[in-house]
Write a protein that holds these residues in place. Structure first.
Motif, PDB file in Angstrom:
ATOM      1  N   ILE A  34      46.294  -4.392  25.797  1.00 40.74           N
ATOM      2  CA  ILE A  34      45.580  -5.491  26.441  1.00 40.74           C
ATOM      3  C   ILE A  34      46.286  -6.814  26.153  1.00 40.74           C
ATOM      4  CG2 ILE A  34      43.455  -6.861  26.360  1.00 40.74           C
ATOM      5  CD1 ILE A  34      41.874  -4.329  26.143  1.00 40.74           C
ATOM      6  N   ALA A  35      46.694  -7.024  24.895  1.00 39.82           N
ATOM      7  CA  ALA A  35      47.409  -8.250  24.529  1.00 39.82           C
ATOM      8  C   ALA A  35      48.707  -8.376  25.322  1.00 39.82           C
ATOM      9  CB  ALA A  35      47.696  -8.259  23.030  1.00 39.82           C
ATOM     10  N   GLU A  36      49.390  -7.241  25.543  1.00 37.28           N
ATOM     11  CA  GLU A  36      50.621  -7.274  26.336  1.00 37.28           C
ATOM     12  C   GLU A  36      50.343  -7.789  27.738  1.00 37.28           C
ATOM     13  OE1 GLU A  36      54.202  -4.235  27.768  1.00 37.28           O
ATOM     14  OE2 GLU A  36      52.233  -3.435  27.204  1.00 37.28           O
ATOM     15  N   TRP A  37      49.284  -7.285  28.365  1.00 34.85           N
ATOM     16  CA  TRP A  37      48.939  -7.730  29.716  1.00 34.85           C
ATOM     17  C   TRP A  37      48.489  -9.183  29.731  1.00 34.85           C
ATOM     18  CZ3 TRP A  37      49.767  -5.526  34.337  1.00 34.85           C
ATOM     19  CH2 TRP A  37      50.116  -4.167  34.358  1.00 34.85           C
ATOM     20  N   VAL A  38      47.729  -9.597  28.704  1.00 35.36           N
ATOM     21  CA  VAL A  38      47.228 -10.977  28.659  1.00 35.36           C
ATOM     22  C   VAL A  38      48.373 -11.967  28.524  1.00 35.36           C
ATOM     23  CG1 VAL A  38      45.909 -12.618  27.273  1.00 35.36           C
ATOM     24  CG2 VAL A  38      44.942 -10.378  27.791  1.00 35.36           C
ATOM     25  N   GLY A  96      57.976  -5.144  39.865  1.00 31.91           N
ATOM     26  CA  GLY A  96      57.452  -6.239  39.065  1.00 31.91           C
ATOM     27  C   GLY A  96      58.070  -6.252  37.683  1.00 31.91           C
ATOM     28  N   PRO A  97      57.856  -7.329  36.928  1.00 35.65           N
ATOM     29  CA  PRO A  97      58.503  -7.470  35.611  1.00 35.65           C
ATOM     30  C   PRO A  97      57.868  -6.625  34.519  1.00 35.65           C
ATOM     31  CG  PRO A  97      57.097  -9.347  36.026  1.00 35.65           C
ATOM     32  CD  PRO A  97      57.074  -8.516  37.282  1.00 35.65           C
ATOM     33  N   GLY A  98      56.825  -5.876  34.823  1.00 34.95           N
ATOM     34  CA  GLY A  98      56.166  -5.057  33.812  1.00 34.95           C
ATOM     35  C   GLY A  98      54.982  -5.773  33.196  1.00 34.95           C
ATOM     36  N   ALA A  99      54.238  -5.043  32.366  1.00 38.95           N
ATOM     37  CA  ALA A  99      53.026  -5.608  31.775  1.00 38.95           C
ATOM     38  C   ALA A  99      53.328  -6.846  30.942  1.00 38.95           C
ATOM     39  CB  ALA A  99      52.332  -4.556  30.909  1.00 38.95           C
ATOM     40  N   ALA A 100      54.475  -6.867  30.259  1.00 41.43           N
ATOM     41  CA  ALA A 100      54.827  -8.004  29.407  1.00 41.43           C
ATOM     42  C   ALA A 100      55.203  -9.237  30.205  1.00 41.43           C
ATOM     43  CB  ALA A 100      55.975  -7.623  28.473  1.00 41.43           C
ATOM     44  N   GLY A 101      55.477  -9.083  31.494  1.00 42.90           N
ATOM     45  CA  GLY A 101      55.797 -10.222  32.343  1.00 42.90           C
ATOM     46  C   GLY A 101      57.048 -10.966  31.948  1.00 42.90           C
ATOM     47  N   GLY A 102      57.899 -10.362  31.146  1.00 42.05           N
ATOM     48  CA  GLY A 102      59.116 -11.036  30.726  1.00 42.05           C
ATOM     49  C   GLY A 102      58.922 -11.991  29.564  1.00 42.05           C
ATOM     50  N   THR A 103      57.733 -12.065  29.001  1.00 40.66           N
ATOM     51  CA  THR A 103      57.478 -12.966  27.876  1.00 40.66           C
ATOM     52  C   THR A 103      57.803 -12.287  26.552  1.00 40.66           C
ATOM     53  OG1 THR A 103      55.176 -12.266  27.623  1.00 40.66           O
ATOM     54  CG2 THR A 103      55.605 -14.075  29.149  1.00 40.66           C
ATOM     55  N   MET A 171      51.862   1.964  32.266  1.00 39.23           N
ATOM     56  CA  MET A 171      50.834   2.999  32.292  1.00 39.23           C
ATOM     57  C   MET A 171      50.104   3.123  30.962  1.00 39.23           C
ATOM     58  SD  MET A 171      51.358   7.030  33.237  1.00 39.23           S
ATOM     59  CE  MET A 171      52.304   6.687  34.723  1.00 39.23           C
ATOM     60  N   GLY A 172      50.628   2.499  29.919  1.00 39.79           N
ATOM     61  CA  GLY A 172      50.109   2.705  28.582  1.00 39.79           C
ATOM     62  C   GLY A 172      48.626   2.404  28.438  1.00 39.79           C
ATOM     63  N   LEU A 173      48.171   1.285  28.995  1.00 38.94           N
ATOM     64  CA  LEU A 173      46.763   0.909  28.854  1.00 38.94           C
ATOM     65  C   LEU A 173      45.848   1.921  29.524  1.00 38.94           C
ATOM     66  CD1 LEU A 173      44.600  -1.066  27.960  1.00 38.94           C
ATOM     67  CD2 LEU A 173      45.018  -2.399  30.044  1.00 38.94           C
ATOM     68  N   LEU A 174      46.192   2.345  30.735  1.00 40.16           N
ATOM     69  CA  LEU A 174      45.378   3.338  31.435  1.00 40.16           C
ATOM     70  C   LEU A 174      45.385   4.674  30.701  1.00 40.16           C
ATOM     71  CD1 LEU A 174      46.457   2.575  35.117  1.00 40.16           C
ATOM     72  CD2 LEU A 174      44.242   2.085  34.082  1.00 40.16           C
ATOM     73  N   PHE A 249      43.445 -11.773  40.408  1.00 41.14           N
ATOM     74  CA  PHE A 249      43.699 -10.512  39.713  1.00 41.14           C
ATOM     75  C   PHE A 249      44.947  -9.835  40.259  1.00 41.14           C
ATOM     76  CE2 PHE A 249      43.271  -5.887  39.514  1.00 41.14           C
ATOM     77  CZ  PHE A 249      43.126  -5.694  38.152  1.00 41.14           C
ATOM     78  N   ALA A 250      45.070  -9.787  41.576  1.00 44.24           N
ATOM     79  CA  ALA A 250      46.234  -9.146  42.188  1.00 44.24           C
ATOM     80  C   ALA A 250      47.515  -9.888  41.827  1.00 44.24           C
ATOM     81  CB  ALA A 250      46.061  -9.082  43.704  1.00 44.24           C
ATOM     82  N   GLN A 251      47.457 -11.221  41.875  1.00 43.06           N
ATOM     83  CA  GLN A 251      48.649 -11.994  41.540  1.00 43.06           C
ATOM     84  C   GLN A 251      49.049 -11.797  40.088  1.00 43.06           C
ATOM     85  OE1 GLN A 251      50.642 -13.475  43.397  1.00 43.06           O
ATOM     86  NE2 GLN A 251      49.676 -14.545  45.114  1.00 43.06           N
ATOM     87  N   SER A 252      48.056 -11.635  39.211  1.00 44.40           N
ATOM     88  CA  SER A 252      48.355 -11.523  37.794  1.00 44.40           C
ATOM     89  C   SER A 252      48.739 -10.116  37.383  1.00 44.40           C
ATOM     90  CB  SER A 252      47.138 -11.978  36.979  1.00 44.40           C
ATOM     91  OG  SER A 252      47.340 -11.748  35.600  1.00 44.40           O
ATOM     92  N   VAL A 253      48.040  -9.109  37.923  1.00 47.99           N
ATOM     93  CA  VAL A 253      48.214  -7.730  37.461  1.00 47.99           C
ATOM     94  C   VAL A 253      49.115  -6.931  38.394  1.00 47.99           C
ATOM     95  CG1 VAL A 253      47.031  -5.561  36.926  1.00 47.99           C
ATOM     96  CG2 VAL A 253      46.018  -7.740  36.238  1.00 47.99           C
ATOM     97  N   LEU A 254      48.755  -6.864  39.670  1.00 49.43           N
ATOM     98  CA  LEU A 254      49.492  -6.004  40.594  1.00 49.43           C
ATOM     99  C   LEU A 254      50.922  -6.485  40.800  1.00 49.43           C
ATOM    100  CD1 LEU A 254      46.756  -5.285  43.301  1.00 49.43           C
ATOM    101  CD2 LEU A 254      47.343  -3.974  41.258  1.00 49.43           C
TER     102      LEU A 254
END
Length: 361
Positions: A34-38, A96-103, A171-174, A249-254
């Motif tokens: 969750i922290a990775e996605w946030v 997409g850049p992945g759950a980490a978003g490149g951060t 896929m890790g969170l799911l 949500f779509a812009q942030s996650v998808l």
């Protein structure tokens, strides 16, 4: 109580402790994912990737996108063309850049999540082995044992894909969420004390037939997750291509998921790779039934739904080879097929009585 019985009881207790311990570690991994996605949602890379995939472009043409730089200026990027392929719902857009978003923080938490997932997998695998040692047989004699082994294999398959450098960390969170639900159901409602098998199950086919069924289910699960995410990502890309404005949500996650084309290809390859093993599973079960019950096929509910699942996946694979049924239509078939497997796993064992009903569940 003799020494052997005491040892088996201790091993059964150890197995329970390890399973609960793995749930605790999976919970920590869940929060790390969750922290990775946030933290990834705050990434400029993620917002740039979202911009590159659409916002007002048609199927042809390249559009300039202005991206803010740290120095206060702007850089002009060429948005790649969106080219609609023959397959419905697939486009040439970047992943997409992945759950980490490149951060940095997102990637750090993602790596921590994967490390905890590895640890939880090892602890859970130890619990499965301890269960097997406590009963001195394959630990697949009831739904509790099947469930803890299934989740272990599912996580193992995910880790193997990561080790092979496949783009599946999203896929890790799911996965971890599903594993926690599976173990929660197993320990709360499906738990069965260690015991010996009924005579019909005392066969080396237990190792062959049930192990392949578990492997197939775990891999089908990964394919099902990929298919579900494909449908969401495909809708997101379609909205961008048609000039729409996706929600927050779509812009942030998808936007951080692999492209619809990549997810579609991933799901197809996963399902196609494991389908021959599912075919073997049914054949092995029929051979075992011949040895145990004197007939190869008796239309037992488990046999029927295993065959229905086989037909559903066969229809999906055939649909992928038919031009008019690629894309979303084929994806719906894949989800229906996986739904058949889930019902065969839970529904048949819990709600239907048949020759495959052992130890209550």
């Amino acid at each position: 109580m003799n020494l052997a019985a005491a040892t088996n009881e201790n091993l059964a207790h150890t197995s329970n402790v390890l399973i609960y311990s793995s749930m605790a570690v999976y919970t920590l991994a869940f929060f790390a994912y969750i922290a990775e996605w946030v933290f990834g949602s705050r990434s400029k890379v993620g917002r740039t990737a979202a911009a590159l995939t659409g916002e007002g472009t048609g199927a042809a043409g390249s559009v300039k996108v202005q991206v803010a730089q740290q120095g206060g200026g702007t850089a002009v990027l060429d948005r790649p063309k969106i080219i609609t392929r023959a397959a419905a719902g697939t486009r040439d857009v970047p992943d997409g850049p992945g759950a980490a978003g490149g951060t940095f923080k997102g990637d750090l938490y993602g790596r921590m999540a994967v490390s905890m997932t590895v640890l939880a997998f090892l602890v859970e695998a130890g619990g499965v082995i301890a269960r097997a040692m406590s009963v001195q047989r394959a630990p697949w004699g009831n739904m509790y044992e099947f469930s803890i082994t299934f989740s272990t294999v599912a996580v193992g398959a995910y880790l193997v894909l990561l080790a092979l450098k496949k783009n599946v960390r999203w896929m890790g969170l799911l996965l971890v969420t599903t594993v926690l639900l599976d173990l929660g159901i197993a320990t709360t409602w499906l738990y069965t004390d260690s015991d010996q098998l009924v005579p019909a199950l005392h066969s080396y086919w237990l190792w062959i037939h049930v192990s392949t069924a578990i492997i197939c289910g775990a891999v089908f699960f990964l394919g099902g997750v990929g298919t579900l995410m494909y449908l969401f990502r495909d809708s997101y890309e379609n909205k961008l291509a048609n000039g729409g404005e996706p929600g927050a949500f779509a812009q942030s996650v998808l936007s951080r998921l692999p492209s619809a084309a990549s997810l579609d290809k991933f799901s197809y390859r996963i399902n196609a790779a494991v389908f021959p093993l599912w075919t073997f599973t049914i054949i092995a079960g029929a051979i075992w039934a011949g040895d145990a019950w004197g007939r190869y096929w008796g239309w037992d509910p488990k046999e029927v739904w295993s065959f229905i699942t086989w037909v559903a996946y066969a229809c999906y694979l055939h649909a992928r080879a038919t031009a008019g049924w690629k894309g979303r239509k084929a994806a719906y078939l894949a989800l229906i097929a996986f739904g058949c497997w889930i019902f065969n796993y839970y529904g048949v064992n819990i709600f239907v009585t048949g020759k495959h009903s052992y130890a209550g569940v």
